[in-house]
Design a protein around this motif. Structure first.
Motif, PDB file in Angstrom:
ATOM      1  N   PHE A   1      -6.553  -9.074  -6.986  1.00 15.72           N
ATOM      2  CA  PHE A   1      -6.032  -8.448  -5.769  1.00 15.72           C
ATOM      3  C   PHE A   1      -5.195  -7.219  -6.128  1.00 15.72           C
ATOM      4  O   PHE A   1      -5.301  -6.175  -5.488  1.00 15.72           O
ATOM      5  CB  PHE A   1      -5.163  -9.453  -4.982  1.00 15.72           C
ATOM      6  CG  PHE A   1      -5.915 -10.266  -3.966  1.00 15.72           C
ATOM      7  CD1 PHE A   1      -7.010 -11.025  -4.328  1.00 15.72           C
ATOM      8  CD2 PHE A   1      -5.522 -10.269  -2.631  1.00 15.72           C
ATOM      9  CE1 PHE A   1      -7.695 -11.782  -3.400  1.00 15.72           C
ATOM     10  CE2 PHE A   1      -6.205 -11.019  -1.688  1.00 15.72           C
ATOM     11  CZ  PHE A   1      -7.291 -11.783  -2.069  1.00 15.72           C
ATOM     12  N   LEU A   2      -4.353  -7.373  -7.156  1.00 12.61           N
ATOM     13  CA  LEU A   2      -3.496  -6.255  -7.548  1.00 12.61           C
ATOM     14  C   LEU A   2      -4.345  -5.079  -8.018  1.00 12.61           C
ATOM     15  O   LEU A   2      -4.036  -3.919  -7.722  1.00 12.61           O
ATOM     16  CB  LEU A   2      -2.531  -6.705  -8.644  1.00 12.61           C
ATOM     17  CG  LEU A   2      -1.346  -7.558  -8.142  1.00 12.61           C
ATOM     18  CD1 LEU A   2      -0.665  -8.258  -9.290  1.00 12.61           C
ATOM     19  CD2 LEU A   2      -0.353  -6.684  -7.380  1.00 12.61           C
ATOM     20  N   GLY A   3      -5.420  -5.385  -8.727  1.00 16.49           N
ATOM     21  CA  GLY A   3      -6.311  -4.329  -9.190  1.00 16.49           C
ATOM     22  C   GLY A   3      -6.931  -3.590  -8.019  1.00 16.49           C
ATOM     23  O   GLY A   3      -6.979  -2.357  -7.975  1.00 16.49           O
ATOM     24  N   GLU A   4      -7.405  -4.368  -7.049  1.00 22.52           N
ATOM     25  CA  GLU A   4      -8.029  -3.768  -5.881  1.00 22.52           C
ATOM     26  C   GLU A   4      -7.022  -2.916  -5.102  1.00 22.52           C
ATOM     27  O   GLU A   4      -7.339  -1.812  -4.654  1.00 22.52           O
ATOM     28  CB  GLU A   4      -8.585  -4.872  -4.984  1.00 22.52           C
ATOM     29  CG  GLU A   4      -9.278  -4.331  -3.753  1.00 22.52           C
ATOM     30  CD  GLU A   4      -9.984  -5.420  -2.962  1.00 22.52           C
ATOM     31  OE1 GLU A   4     -10.119  -6.542  -3.471  1.00 22.52           O
ATOM     32  OE2 GLU A   4     -10.390  -5.132  -1.823  1.00 22.52           O
ATOM     33  N   LEU A   5      -5.820  -3.456  -4.978  1.00 22.99           N
ATOM     34  CA  LEU A   5      -4.783  -2.729  -4.249  1.00 22.99           C
ATOM     35  C   LEU A   5      -4.512  -1.386  -4.912  1.00 22.99           C
ATOM     36  O   LEU A   5      -4.308  -0.379  -4.240  1.00 22.99           O
ATOM     37  CB  LEU A   5      -3.516  -3.594  -4.240  1.00 22.99           C
ATOM     38  CG  LEU A   5      -2.592  -3.476  -3.037  1.00 22.99           C
ATOM     39  CD1 LEU A   5      -3.372  -3.567  -1.740  1.00 22.99           C
ATOM     40  CD2 LEU A   5      -1.557  -4.594  -3.095  1.00 22.99           C
ATOM     41  N   GLU A   6      -4.523  -1.374  -6.242  1.00 19.54           N
ATOM     42  CA  GLU A   6      -4.279  -0.096  -6.920  1.00 19.54           C
ATOM     43  C   GLU A   6      -5.414   0.885  -6.620  1.00 19.54           C
ATOM     44  O   GLU A   6      -5.173   2.068  -6.394  1.00 19.54           O
ATOM     45  CB  GLU A   6      -4.120  -0.293  -8.435  1.00 19.54           C
ATOM     46  CG  GLU A   6      -3.808   1.024  -9.132  1.00 19.54           C
ATOM     47  CD  GLU A   6      -3.296   0.859 -10.555  1.00 19.54           C
ATOM     48  OE1 GLU A   6      -3.173  -0.275 -11.031  1.00 19.54           O
ATOM     49  OE2 GLU A   6      -3.024   1.897 -11.188  1.00 19.54           O
ATOM     50  N   GLU A   7      -6.647   0.363  -6.602  1.00 18.68           N
ATOM     51  CA  GLU A   7      -7.766   1.246  -6.260  1.00 18.68           C
ATOM     52  C   GLU A   7      -7.583   1.835  -4.868  1.00 18.68           C
ATOM     53  O   GLU A   7      -7.920   2.994  -4.619  1.00 18.68           O
ATOM     54  CB  GLU A   7      -9.091   0.477  -6.298  1.00 18.68           C
ATOM     55  CG  GLU A   7      -9.596   0.200  -7.699  1.00 18.68           C
ATOM     56  CD  GLU A   7     -10.941  -0.545  -7.661  1.00 18.68           C
ATOM     57  OE1 GLU A   7     -11.856  -0.090  -6.951  1.00 18.68           O
ATOM     58  OE2 GLU A   7     -11.058  -1.585  -8.341  1.00 18.68           O
ATOM     59  N   ILE A   8      -7.069   0.989  -3.947  1.00 14.33           N
ATOM     60  CA  ILE A   8      -6.849   1.476  -2.581  1.00 14.33           C
ATOM     61  C   ILE A   8      -5.738   2.515  -2.571  1.00 14.33           C
ATOM     62  O   ILE A   8      -5.847   3.574  -1.940  1.00 14.33           O
ATOM     63  CB  ILE A   8      -6.508   0.298  -1.645  1.00 14.33           C
ATOM     64  CG1 ILE A   8      -7.712  -0.626  -1.501  1.00 14.33           C
ATOM     65  CG2 ILE A   8      -6.062   0.803  -0.274  1.00 14.33           C
ATOM     66  CD1 ILE A   8      -7.432  -1.903  -0.747  1.00 14.33           C
ATOM     67  N   LEU A   9      -4.664   2.230  -3.307  1.00  9.70           N
ATOM     68  CA  LEU A   9      -3.531   3.159  -3.333  1.00  9.70           C
ATOM     69  C   LEU A   9      -3.930   4.496  -3.951  1.00  9.70           C
ATOM     70  O   LEU A   9      -3.383   5.535  -3.608  1.00  9.70           O
ATOM     71  CB  LEU A   9      -2.364   2.539  -4.097  1.00  9.70           C
ATOM     72  CG  LEU A   9      -1.663   1.376  -3.376  1.00  9.70           C
ATOM     73  CD1 LEU A   9      -0.626   0.740  -4.267  1.00  9.70           C
ATOM     74  CD2 LEU A   9      -1.037   1.833  -2.072  1.00  9.70           C
ATOM     75  N   ASP A  10      -4.897   4.445  -4.850  1.00  7.17           N
ATOM     76  CA  ASP A  10      -5.371   5.683  -5.473  1.00  7.17           C
ATOM     77  C   ASP A  10      -5.924   6.664  -4.442  1.00  7.17           C
ATOM     78  O   ASP A  10      -5.906   7.865  -4.653  1.00  7.17           O
ATOM     79  CB  ASP A  10      -6.486   5.369  -6.490  1.00  7.17           C
ATOM     80  CG  ASP A  10      -5.913   5.148  -7.875  1.00  7.17           C
ATOM     81  OD1 ASP A  10      -4.843   5.709  -8.158  1.00  7.17           O
ATOM     82  OD2 ASP A  10      -6.541   4.415  -8.660  1.00  7.17           O
ATOM     83  N   VAL A  11      -6.477   6.127  -3.349  1.00 11.07           N
ATOM     84  CA  VAL A  11      -7.104   7.016  -2.367  1.00 11.07           C
ATOM     85  C   VAL A  11      -6.332   7.054  -1.058  1.00 11.07           C
ATOM     86  O   VAL A  11      -6.790   7.625  -0.072  1.00 11.07           O
ATOM     87  CB  VAL A  11      -8.563   6.587  -2.073  1.00 11.07           C
ATOM     88  CG1 VAL A  11      -9.386   6.605  -3.338  1.00 11.07           C
ATOM     89  CG2 VAL A  11      -8.613   5.210  -1.424  1.00 11.07           C
ATOM     90  N   ILE A  12      -5.173   6.407  -1.031  1.00 13.93           N
ATOM     91  CA  ILE A  12      -4.466   6.289   0.252  1.00 13.93           C
ATOM     92  C   ILE A  12      -3.869   7.635   0.656  1.00 13.93           C
ATOM     93  O   ILE A  12      -3.475   8.442  -0.188  1.00 13.93           O
ATOM     94  CB  ILE A  12      -3.369   5.206   0.159  1.00 13.93           C
ATOM     95  CG1 ILE A  12      -2.961   4.719   1.540  1.00 13.93           C
ATOM     96  CG2 ILE A  12      -2.150   5.738  -0.606  1.00 13.93           C
ATOM     97  CD1 ILE A  12      -2.120   3.468   1.506  1.00 13.93           C
ATOM     98  N   GLU A  13      -3.833   7.864   1.965  1.00 13.79           N
ATOM     99  CA  GLU A  13      -3.183   9.080   2.453  1.00 13.79           C
ATOM    100  C   GLU A  13      -1.705   8.778   2.670  1.00 13.79           C
ATOM    101  O   GLU A  13      -1.361   7.695   3.144  1.00 13.79           O
ATOM    102  CB  GLU A  13      -3.821   9.512   3.771  1.00 13.79           C
ATOM    103  CG  GLU A  13      -5.200  10.069   3.557  1.00 13.79           C
ATOM    104  CD  GLU A  13      -5.773  10.674   4.831  1.00 13.79           C
ATOM    105  OE1 GLU A  13      -5.093  10.609   5.872  1.00 13.79           O
ATOM    106  OE2 GLU A  13      -6.902  11.186   4.758  1.00 13.79           O
ATOM    107  N   PRO A  14      -0.842   9.740   2.352  1.00 16.22           N
ATOM    108  CA  PRO A  14       0.601   9.485   2.484  1.00 16.22           C
ATOM    109  C   PRO A  14       0.982   8.975   3.875  1.00 16.22           C
ATOM    110  O   PRO A  14       1.825   8.093   4.004  1.00 16.22           O
ATOM    111  CB  PRO A  14       1.218  10.850   2.207  1.00 16.22           C
ATOM    112  CG  PRO A  14       0.234  11.527   1.322  1.00 16.22           C
ATOM    113  CD  PRO A  14      -1.115  11.056   1.760  1.00 16.22           C
TER     114      PRO A  14
END
Lengths: 439, 658
Positions: free
Chosen positions: A321-334
């Motif tokens: 889950f933490l790995g996936e979350l980081e992938e999401i945060l990598d593309v997240i808009e501020p």
């Protein structure tokens, strides 16, 4: 017998597989369920001449005949029966693969039903019971398909057929219909990873060429996933289907249809709850990120969904889950980040202080990610208070020295970001502790 | 950490009027919003208390609306809520107000998580019975219709379970609507919904009028039974049982049998498995005539199915099938139409099939009688006793009593013995354990002579097995044998052998002596216990291993009630007192336990018990049983001894100190 094929096409690859699968199948269980109920007697096929040995005018008819011959199914569990005929069918299939790849004008309208019939006869079958109810795809060896020497060539042939330049979807759609697709999807439950790999390519091509089947395919995949999540927790082809979906999502038009959003929230997110998540997590995370890249406004429901299903007892899943979350945060808009930062960092604070060092470590790695760091920095007035007490406490208490070292770095980063707040929080933390002691 | 969710965020409405009696709901609501799932869960589980405190009116007007709004919580909380609401009718003011419970349950019946949904449906079914007929049509039926036409599959799935409870009490017009809704769910395009409908088809058929069963249920059944998904088709087989019970023989033949025949030959093994698995129910439902014409041939096919799963399921049903055949002509049918197939299965390639058959085949002997059993079944039994798979042999042995009644076990004994001996020495301890459990039964049937001659040594060998579970089972096995064969037999054959082990160099074997004495003393009676066993126990009080010594204390406590007071006073008491001064904490503890137990028996004789001799159980000793005492962390007294034991001894079972 005299005209038996004398020049078998090159089949080294096939042979490499066949020996293994036969040996495997003998130890294990039949993979050709229900097909050989009344076949006791040997099968006889009349050998036909090679396609290249006849004048091109006769080739179409010979091609059809060969397709018809290849509809005959052999029992590969019985390794001694029909050896000659099995070899004949194998070389015929090989010849068909070559023919459809090289020849021009071989796909006449009459060939379509025959091709689909031959493929259906060979690949559509009831999959046998799994070796044990406790089959663990991570631990156990998969049962390999005994009839692979033929099956592989049939798949190979079918893919060449679909990819042929002469292939016309408008004719084929009469034969490759919803029922066909449904049966194809059922095969994704096959235990044999080689078969699932071919199926993946086949389904991908069908999705690409048959516009009329697209919605149907998506819906059926939906049903397979829902059944998998809520009813059986067993389906071997989840990773493959997700891989196909990954490329499908990529091609969605904007704005996203409600159907697609529903798929994300009601199907993809609940897929995270399944016990065997590790088998398809990479593909699942890819799909999720694809969605978010398409439509950033979905970030909030996705992250809230992950929070809802956050693993409580399984550390291995927590790391995923933490790995996936980081992938999401990598593309997240501020702008999206601000919306979910509170629940998100409350969860991260819990992970950071997990006694399981891999979980803590994975969460602390976020601070090595430059983009995430910049987001944290922008919002340090919100995030620092959430994280502080956990970080401060584990810097004193965690059993694992590597974690303590990482936490010191994180604290140092926070101190540099916002030293006033850091000092305030330190003071409050200490006086709180003292009050507890006094009390 | 959670500044936002502290107390004070509860709904102002509940607090605002300053009424103290609303405090409970304010607390509840606060807790329902607490960050901690456990607190939320606790407050949901106390819901009935809160409702009681609030009274029926406020429960209806405040609590239920609030609960209806909270349905976005963790599934665990929702599950508890769904369950609670099923018993809430009294708390909202009785049947007249039962419909107030429908809105929250309706939402719960649409959530994704299956357990929550199922529980909500269960509660709705419960509540439906409490509705008045008018309320049922006014509130409950509309709810069912809403669910049945919901967008997402979850609500339609839930609806399937609600038709049968409201149908019987609805008016004719509404009945027609209900049937219409059920029909459409049976052809829903989501397989999940079709599965739900198929699984409720039988239940629904039972509450329908016979005409509707024939005109509507049967076509639905036929459709579901030929669904494209095998997971739907197999559920239709289940429904078949219920439907068949409702129809006359002629209708059955015309309307149901074609479909059932087709199911028995379905291309999916799962469907065929289901037919095999439900075979007895089907047989009863269709009656003897159709059974003979249709089911027996179908059964033969299932017994030789190409999938082992199907064969095993069918093999399991062999006995029931034969039992349920009409008595007249039964023997002929079995002999001609069933037995040939059974003979094949005895040498099946799959061990699950053989073992399934072995678990029921002995039951056929009572049905077929002595002669047939000897001529036809006995060879099969004997073959199975020699099977390579231990489970097959065990299943035969465990059912020996059936054969014993018909032909006497002696017929088997020559083959039985090697089978038993082999199982007794099987490498898997679970197999050994299983055979031990059948020993008393075997002993009873084979008689004392045969037993002494052939099996006694096995029983004694198990006492020194390297797996503790086997030694333990062997001990209780001895007790059961003594109960069967009597004390004299015990004195002559068992007791001496047990007592010899008291001098064994292995302390585990010495402990086994003590365990045997514990088990045997009661069955053997006072005389043997006092004269033969007690001296040995007392002698072992001087053992150098603490485990043995404290087991002496436990044994003395155990056999105390059997001994007379003289023996207690003169022999047991001094030894226990000495053990009470032992250097080992555990020995002391158990000695004191024993002293106080013995003292109770001797109070009349003024057994001097000082206060300090009571088992005072200091703090550390309280946790006595919890203290792990693996060889690794022991206090040292083990070490010299352990080093003498073989590797297997140490690696074997050493779960706890006794």
């Amino acid at each position: 017998m005299s005209s038996a094929p004398s020049t078998p096409p090159s089949v080294d690859k096939v042979d490499g597989f066949s020996r293994k699968s036969v040996r495997k199948a003998r130890q294990k269980r039949s993979q050709s369920s229900s097909q050989f109920r009344s076949q006791g007697k040997p099968i006889e096929l009349t050998p036909l001449p090679l396609l290249k040995d006849v004048p091109s005018s006769e080739q179409p008819e010979l091609f059809l005949k060969k397709l018809q011959q290849c509809c005959v199914i052999f029992d590969f569990m019985d390794t001694l029966s029909d050896l000659k005929m099995k070899e004949y069918k194998r070389s015929t299939l090989n010849e068909l693969v070559d023919y459809i790849t090289i020849s021009r004008g071989c796909l006449t309208e009459q060939t379509y039903p025959e091709v689909v019939r031959m493929v259906s006869c060979n690949i559509f079958r009831t999959l046998p019971p799994s070796d044990s109810n406790e089959f663990d795809p991570e631990e156990d060896e998969p049962t390999l398909e005994a009839s692979w020497p033929h099956l592989q060539l049939v798949y190979e042939f079918f893919i060449r057929f679909l990819e042929s330049q002469e292939f016309q979807p408008s004719i084929a759609k009469k034969y490759i219909d919803q029922k066909f697709v449904l049966q194809l999807l059922e095969l994704f439950d096959s235990e044999d990873p080689r078969e699932r790999d071919y199926l993946k390519t086949v389904l991908h091509r069908i999705y690409g060429k048959f516009l009329g089947l697209r919605a149907f395919i998506r819906k059926q995949i939906n049903n397979i996933f829902l059944r998998f999540v809520y009813e059986t927790e067993h389906f071997n082809g989840v990773a493959e289907l997700l891989e196909i979906l990954g490329s499908i999502i990529n091609g969605f038009a904007l704005p996203l249809k409600a159907e697609h959003k529903q798929f994300l929230v009601k199907v993809l997110i609940p897929l995270h709850t399944v016990r065997s998540l590790s088998l398809f997590h990479a593909q699942l995370a890819y799909c999720i990120v694809q969605f978010l890249e398409k439509d950033p406004s979905l970030t909030e429901p996705v992250i809230r969904g992950l929070m809802k299903f956050w693993p409580k007892t399984c550390s291995q899943k927590e790391v995923m889950f933490l790995g996936e979350l980081e992938e999401i945060l990598d593309v997240i808009e501020p702008s999206q980040f601000v919306k979910i930062q509170e629940p998100l960092f409350k969860q991260i604070a819990k992970c950071v202080s997990s006694p399981h060092f891999q979980v803590a470590e994975r969460a602390l790695y976020y601070w090595n990610n430059e983009y995430i760091m910049s987001l944290i920095e922008e919002n340090s007035n919100v995030i620092l208070p959430i994280m502080f007490s956990s970080l401060y406490r584990i810097s004193k208490e965690h059993w694992n020295p590597a974690i303590v070292a990482l936490v010191y770095n994180v604290l140092k980063a926070f101190m540099e970001m916002n030293s006033t707040m850091f000092d305030e929080l330190t003071a409050t933390y200490k006086s709180d502790r003292q009050r507890i002691w006094l009390y | 950490m959670a500044g936002a969710a502290g107390p004070g965020t509860g709904p102002g409405a509940a607090r605002g009027d300053g009424d103290d009696s609303l405090y409970p709901i304010a607390v509840l609501i606060d807790e329902l919003r607490n960050e901690d799932v456990q607190l939320r869960l606790n407050s949901i589980k106390k819901l009935s208390t809160i409702a009681l405190a609030l009274g029926v009116e406020r429960t209806r007007t405040e609590l239920l609306p609030f609960l209806t709004d909270t349905i976005y919580d963790e599934d665990e909380v929702l599950l508890a809520l769904a369950e609670q609401l099923g018993n809430f009718t009294g708390l909202v003011g009785g049947p007249d107000f039962a419909h107030c419970l429908l809105p929250p349950l309706e939402s719960l019946a649409t959530v994704e998580e299956t357990v929550v949904r199922d529980k909500a449906v269960e509660s709705l079914r419960q509540i439906s019975q409490e509705h008045t007929p008018v309320a049922l049509e006014a509130h409950f039926v509309p709810l069912v219709k809403r669910l049945a036409s919901g967008d997402w599959f979850t609500s339609r799935t839930s609806a399937c379970g609600l038709f049968s409870v409201c149908y019987p009490r609805a008016s004719n017009a509404v009945k027609a609507e209900i049937r219409q809704h059920f029909r459409s769910l049976c052809s829903d395009d989501t397989p999940m919904v079709r599965r739900a409908a198929a699984s409720k088809l039988g239940e629904f058929a039972k509450v329908l009028e016979l005409d509707s069963v024939k005109s509507e249920i049967v076509p639905l059944f036929t459709n579901l039974a030929s669904d494209e998904q095998d997971s739907v088709r197999l559920l239709a087989v289940e429904a078949c049982v219920s439907i068949a019970q409702l129809l006359s023989q002629d209708d059955l033949e015309a309307l149901v049998m074609p479909t059932l025949r087709q199911a028995a030959e379905d291309k999916s093994w799962r469907v065929r498995y289901m037919v095999a698995d439900k075979f007895s129910e089907l047989q009863k439902a269709v009656g003897p005539k159709i059974t003979l014409n249709d089911l027996i041939p179908a059964f033969q096919n299932l017994l030789k199915d190409c999938e082992a799963e199907v064969r095993a399921a069918a093999a399991h049903k062999v006995k029931e099938l034969c039992e349920n055949l009409p008595t007249e002509g039964r023997e002929t049918i079995i002999m001609n139409q069933i037995l040939p197939f059974i003979k094949e299965l005895v040498s099946d390639t799959n061990q699950h099939v053989k073992s399934a058959l072995a678990s029921v085949i002995m039951g056929l002997s009572t049905i077929l009688g002595k002669e047939n059993t000897i001529e036809h079944l006995l060879p099969l039994f004997l073959a199975q006793l020699k099977d390579e798979c231990p489970e097959v042999r065990l299943n035969i042995i465990s059912n020996l009593d059936c054969v014993n009644e018909v032909i006497g076990i002696r017929q088997l004994s020559q083959s039985l013995l090697p089978a038993i001996v082999e199982l007794a020495e099987d490498a898997k301890w679970r197999v050994r354990l299983a055979i031990i459990e059948y020993m008393p039964l075997l002993a009873g049937q084979l008689g004392v002579e045969f037993f002494d001659e052939k099996l006694n040594s096995l029983c004694m060998a198990w006492l020194v097995d390297h797996v503790y579970a086997i030694r333990e089972a062997a001990t209780s096995n001895l007790m059961k044998l003594v109960q069967k064969f009597g004390t004299e037999w015990a004195q002559n054959t068992i007791v001496p052998k047990v007592l010899v082990m008291a001098n064994d160099p292995n302390y585990l074997h010495r402990m086994t002596t003590l365990f045997c004495i514990n088990a045997l003393s009661e069955a053997c009676g006072q005389e043997i216990t006092t004269k033969q066993m007690l001296p040995i126990v007392l002698k072992m009080a001087g053992d150098q291993v603490a485990n043995v010594r404290f087991n002496v204390a436990k044994s003395l406590q155990k056999i105390g009630p059997i001994l007379d007071t003289d023996a207690l006073q003169e022999e047991v008491k001094p030894v226990l007192q000495k053990l009470g001064q032992d250097e080992d904490m555990d020995v002391k503890y158990f000695a004191q336990e024993a002293i106080s137990a013995v003292a109770q028996r001797l109070t009349k004789l003024d057994f001097p018990v000082k206060d300090n001799e009571e088992p005072s159980a200091p703090g550390a000793d309280k946790n006595h049983f919890l203290r792990p005492r693996g060889p690794g962390e022991d206090t040292g007294k083990f070490v010299p001894l352990m080093s003498r034991h073989t590797e297997s001894e140490r690696l074997g079972w050493f779960p706890r100190r006794q």
